[in-house]
Design a protein around this motif. Structure first.
Motif: not given
Length: 175
Positions: A90-92, A95-97, A128, A143, A164, A166
């Motif tokens: 989700a964070c592409e 390293c933010a999810c 995370m 990632c 997720n 989001y």
């Protein structure tokens, strides 16, 4: 002219930095050194189609297997997206999810850890992973794992679900 990776006052203002002349992080400066290792930080698709490949097997949440050719130098997340594996990210990949959570075989987990700078996961990755569904001893974020030629034949399991956070359930489409 400023040295590569150093930004002007105008760019500093545009990116929200308080003072000009600061050194950009590797995300903004794609060809750089990371730590004391000289590496290329890939933007977009990662290594080109002529890069060496290794064979990986993903165990999907429904227990089916997907075999892929992963390019050496790209992340597991990039490999999964390029080959149609259902790994969210989700964070592409920043390293933010925890939606690219994978479970590795013990031997691969240990090999990757041995090659890391402090033989430990980064604090960001650990933070995370604390939010990941179905956390195991050998859990990592896809990632954060670069594909190496030593990974040929590796088996990577995807958890039964992801978390997720989001708000609208955003699921990014790889680009």
């Amino acid at each position: 002219m400023l040295p590569r990776g150093v930004i002007s006052a105008a760019k500093a203002a545009r990116f929200g930095f308080k003072r000009p002349g600061i050194k950009l992080s590797p995300v903004f400066a794609p060809r750089t050194t990371l730590g004391n290792k000289k590496q290329i930080r890939w933007h977009g698709d990662g290594p080109g189609p002529d890069s060496p490949t290794v064979q990986l097997t993903f165990i999907n949440p429904d227990e089916s297997e997907t075999r892929i050719s992963a390019r050496v130098g790209e992340t597991l997340l990039q490999s999964a997206h390029r080959n149609g594996v259902e790994m969210e990210g989700a964070c592409e990949g920043v390293c933010a999810c925890s939606t690219c959570h994978v479970i590795l075989e013990q031997e691969l987990y240990d090999d990757l850890l041995d090659k890391m700078e402090d033989e430990a996961l980064s604090e960001d990755e650990e933070d995370m992973l604390d939010m990941a569904f179905g956390l195991e001893q050998t859990s990592r974020l896809g990632c954060q794992i670069k594909v190496t030629d030593g990974m040929d034949g590796a088996v990577i399991s995807l958890p039964k679900a992801t978390r997720n956070f989001y708000v609208d359930g955003h699921k990014p489409t790889p680009h």
